[in-house]
Design a protein around this motif. Structure first.
Motif, mmCIF file in Angstrom:
data_model
loop_
_atom_site.group_PDB
_atom_site.id
_atom_site.type_symbol
_atom_site.label_atom_id
_atom_site.label_comp_id
_atom_site.label_asym_id
_atom_site.label_seq_id
_atom_site.Cartn_x
_atom_site.Cartn_y
_atom_site.Cartn_z
ATOM 1 N N VAL A 272 32.847 35.439 26.205
ATOM 2 C CA VAL A 272 33.723 36.367 25.281
ATOM 3 C C VAL A 272 34.355 37.555 25.772
ATOM 4 C CG1 VAL A 272 33.824 37.743 23.163
ATOM 5 C CG2 VAL A 272 32.548 35.810 23.158
ATOM 6 N N TYR A 273 35.548 37.543 25.855
ATOM 7 C CA TYR A 273 36.473 38.787 26.538
ATOM 8 C C TYR A 273 37.181 39.387 24.989
ATOM 9 C CZ TYR A 273 35.432 37.781 31.253
ATOM 10 O OH TYR A 273 34.773 37.327 32.539
ATOM 11 N N ARG A 274 37.263 40.719 25.206
ATOM 12 C CA ARG A 274 38.267 41.234 24.090
ATOM 13 C C ARG A 274 39.224 41.868 24.536
ATOM 14 N NH1 ARG A 274 33.147 43.744 22.765
ATOM 15 N NH2 ARG A 274 34.113 45.714 23.181
ATOM 16 N N SER A 275 40.110 42.474 23.767
ATOM 17 C CA SER A 275 41.347 43.067 24.338
ATOM 18 C C SER A 275 41.281 44.532 24.853
ATOM 19 C CB SER A 275 42.441 43.295 23.188
ATOM 20 O OG SER A 275 41.806 43.953 21.988
ATOM 21 N N GLY A 280 41.110 42.535 33.102
ATOM 22 C CA GLY A 280 42.568 42.637 33.366
ATOM 23 C C GLY A 280 43.074 41.340 33.939
ATOM 24 N N TYR A 281 43.657 41.719 35.295
ATOM 25 C CA TYR A 281 44.534 40.595 36.011
ATOM 26 C C TYR A 281 43.536 39.628 36.754
ATOM 27 C CZ TYR A 281 48.930 42.944 35.357
ATOM 28 O OH TYR A 281 49.996 43.332 34.357
ATOM 29 N N TRP A 356 45.118 40.127 26.695
ATOM 30 C CA TRP A 356 43.991 39.816 27.744
ATOM 31 C C TRP A 356 42.568 39.620 27.133
ATOM 32 C CZ3 TRP A 356 44.797 44.459 31.600
ATOM 33 C CH2 TRP A 356 45.937 44.150 32.158
ATOM 34 N N ASP A 357 42.477 39.088 25.585
ATOM 35 C CA ASP A 357 41.375 38.738 25.116
ATOM 36 C C ASP A 357 41.159 37.378 25.352
ATOM 37 O OD1 ASP A 357 43.550 38.444 23.694
ATOM 38 O OD2 ASP A 357 42.648 38.336 21.818
ATOM 39 N N LEU A 358 40.999 36.898 26.676
ATOM 40 C CA LEU A 358 40.848 35.329 26.999
ATOM 41 C C LEU A 358 39.599 34.862 27.222
ATOM 42 C CD1 LEU A 358 43.656 36.077 30.092
ATOM 43 C CD2 LEU A 358 44.047 35.655 27.490
ATOM 44 N N ASN A 359 39.110 34.431 25.961
ATOM 45 C CA ASN A 359 38.032 33.978 26.031
ATOM 46 C C ASN A 359 37.772 32.659 26.956
ATOM 47 O OD1 ASN A 359 36.426 35.400 23.794
ATOM 48 N ND2 ASN A 359 38.296 34.690 22.714
ATOM 49 N N VAL A 360 36.554 32.300 27.620
ATOM 50 C CA VAL A 360 36.679 31.276 28.657
ATOM 51 C C VAL A 360 35.503 30.384 28.117
ATOM 52 C CG1 VAL A 360 35.901 30.805 30.968
ATOM 53 C CG2 VAL A 360 36.839 32.982 30.483
ATOM 54 N N PRO A 361 35.821 28.843 28.058
ATOM 55 C CA PRO A 361 35.019 27.700 27.695
ATOM 56 C C PRO A 361 33.923 27.830 28.897
ATOM 57 C CG PRO A 361 37.339 26.920 28.440
ATOM 58 C CD PRO A 361 37.224 28.558 28.682
ATOM 59 N N MET A 362 32.714 28.013 28.634
ATOM 60 C CA MET A 362 31.793 27.898 29.600
ATOM 61 C C MET A 362 31.275 26.456 29.534
ATOM 62 S SD MET A 362 31.411 30.525 31.390
ATOM 63 C CE MET A 362 29.601 30.888 31.801
ATOM 64 N N MET A 363 31.401 25.813 28.208
ATOM 65 C CA MET A 363 30.742 24.347 28.010
ATOM 66 C C MET A 363 31.403 23.799 26.664
ATOM 67 S SD MET A 363 26.876 23.370 27.056
ATOM 68 C CE MET A 363 26.246 24.359 28.539
ATOM 69 N N ARG A 364 31.924 22.541 26.811
ATOM 70 C CA ARG A 364 32.434 21.676 25.607
ATOM 71 C C ARG A 364 32.051 20.556 25.559
ATOM 72 N NH1 ARG A 364 37.887 20.379 26.410
ATOM 73 N NH2 ARG A 364 37.991 20.392 28.657
#
Length: 481
Positions: A272-275, A280-281, A356-364
């Motif tokens: 989880v990332y939040r704004s 950042g980049y 920039w609140d770009l959550n990352v799928p660690m497992m699907r």
């Protein structure tokens, strides 16, 4: 006094404050004592949350994931304008002093150190026994995950040589005068990882939902499926993949075009990332987005793009808004056409949006179906493998027909489906090495052609010189300090 394995003095740490990105990390003992950090229920909660901040640093999970994709052959790094990021990795020029290996080594052991502090202090904390057991299981799952990153990066794959030098296992808080563990074998590393994950599976609360990005029993089962796949324990890999995806159904095909930033019911584990809490980049989407808003330095090769049939919705993950390419204004997920840009094709799987609140799928769940398919094919149960494979294909490919391939042809089809479904999510190079396949990159797809056979020393990273200079740790064969 220098400390080895990037482990600092025991019994001290910094707790995440909930404001910005303050990491739970070791500090000299004059700073915050561990027993203080675990002295109230509120502080315990903050400390456990803080462990995940160590994963979200730009130098750790993000760069590991991107490294495994840019090395794997399906993507090419821009020859110029690459900001010198991943240039060493793409060219396989890593050395004990060059490349990202040093930060991977450092950050993994930072996380391990802090999980060990948590494991030591939680039994003394003023929380219920049930919550202690839940948090202990969570800490051990995180410790296993960190050790798994290390052994995959710095040691030959289990399937290649399980008796090869592994990485040092650290299972307790190490004090200033304690000896530093040496390198065991790859098998010993995997045995330790399994012990932690099996404890977590048995002890983690079944009431966890995963909406906060923390480990659940399903996510632990997914890690076990990955570990058993590495170890070629096919039945256990298949069993745990099924357990992991239970309750996480594949989502409609349209979700594959939504930018992979917002979790849906298929995401088993999310970073989880939040704004107001992000890197950042330096995020995964930044390097793969097509509009030069972020770094935008990764491209798909022609041969990889050509693997996607016209009726495969995942081919549209390469379609871009042509107006936005020129003006940087508009809907980033509008899909007009594919576009070759300099050294390869633009990719539009991940949305690098302004917040920039770009959550990352660690497992699907899609990964779990493909683990199941691979394991069943290796067990010779081709019908079951075809069924699991078809679940992924039917979602993505209009009018898909269940495969009738068997044997090697089916195994190759499953391999290629993993490439198409999971690209950009950090799997490709691991898949090549664990399956003992040769990496073959040729022109014109690549401006650095290369062939790396199974067991080539460049398939793994060197131990950082900062470590070997202090500890005398054995360097990986082929590298010179």
């Amino acid at each position: 006094m220098k400390r080895l394995l990037y482990i600092f003095l025991s019994g001290s740490l910094l707790v995440a404050s909930g404001c910005g990105k303050d990491f739970l990390e070791p500090l000299p003992s004059a700073d915050i004592a561990a027993e203080t950090a675990f002295s109230t229920p509120e502080k315990v909660t903050a400390a456990m949350n803080g462990l995940y901040d160590l994963i979200t640093t730009s130098s750790f999970n993000t760069q590991i994931s991107l490294t495994q994709d840019i090395k794997g052959g399906d993507m090419v790094l821009l020859k110029t304008g690459n900001y010198n990021r991943f240039l060493t990795e793409y060219q396989f020029l890593q050395s004990p002093t060059a490349g990202y290996g040093g930060v991977f080594f450092r950050d993994a052991y930072k996380l391990i150190t802090n999980t060990n502090v948590a494991i030591t202090e939680l039994p003394k904390s003023p929380i219920s026994d049930d919550l202690k057991n839940d948090y202990l299981a969570e800490a051990r799952a995180l410790r296993a995950w960190a050790h798994l990153q290390l052994v995959r990066l710095f040691a030959q794959p289990f399937a290649v040589n399980q008796n090869a030098p592994g990485i040092p296992v650290v299972d307790k808080v190490i004090g200033a005068n304690d000896p530093i563990p040496g390198r065991g074998t790859v098998k010993a590393d995997y045995d330790f990882i399994l012990a932690d994950l099996l404890f977590a599976k048995a002890s983690l609360s079944t009431g966890r939902t995963g909406g906060d990005g923390r480990f659940t029993v399903n996510a632990v089962n997914g890690l076990l499926a990955r570990v058993y796949l590495d170890m070629q324990q096919w039945q256990l890999a298949s069993d745990h993949a099924k357990l992991a995806r239970t309750g996480y159904p594949l989502q409609p095909a349209a979700t594959l075009l939504e930018g992979f930033v917002d979790p849906n019911d298929e995401w088993i584990w999310t970073l989880v990332y939040r704004s107001d809490d992000n890197t950042g980049y330096v995020q995964i989407a930044s390097f793969q987005e097509p509009y030069n808003i972020g770094y935008s330095t990764f491209r798909a090769t022609t041969s990889f793009l050509n693997m996607f049939a016209a009726n495969d919705i995942r081919r549209r993950q390469f379609y871009v808004n042509l107006d936005m390419v020129a003006t940087l204004e508009g809907d980033a997920l509008r899909r007009d056409d594919i576009l070759f840009s300099r050294d390869g094709y633009l990719m539009n799987k991940f949305w690098f949006r302004d917040a920039w609140d770009l959550n990352v799928p660690m497992m699907r769940s899609a990964e779990m179906y493909l683990i199941e398919a691979e394991a069943e094919s290796e067990l010779g149960r081709d019908g079951l493998a075809q069924d699991a494979l078809f679940a992924v294909q039917a979602r993505a490919i209009a009018g898909a027909v269940k495969s009738t391939n068997t044997g090697t042809a089916l195994k190759n089809e499953i391999r290629d489906e993993r490439r198409k479904e999971l690209y950009g999510e950090g799997f490709r190079f691991y898949d090549l090495t664990r399956r003992k396949e040769t990496l073959t990159r040729t022109a014109p797809d690549h401006w650095v052609p290369i062939t790396l056979a199974t067991g080539d020393y460049r398939n793994i990273l060197p131990i950082p010189r900062a470590e070997t200079d202090v500890s005398g740790m054995e360097q990986n064969t082929g590298y010179t300090n």
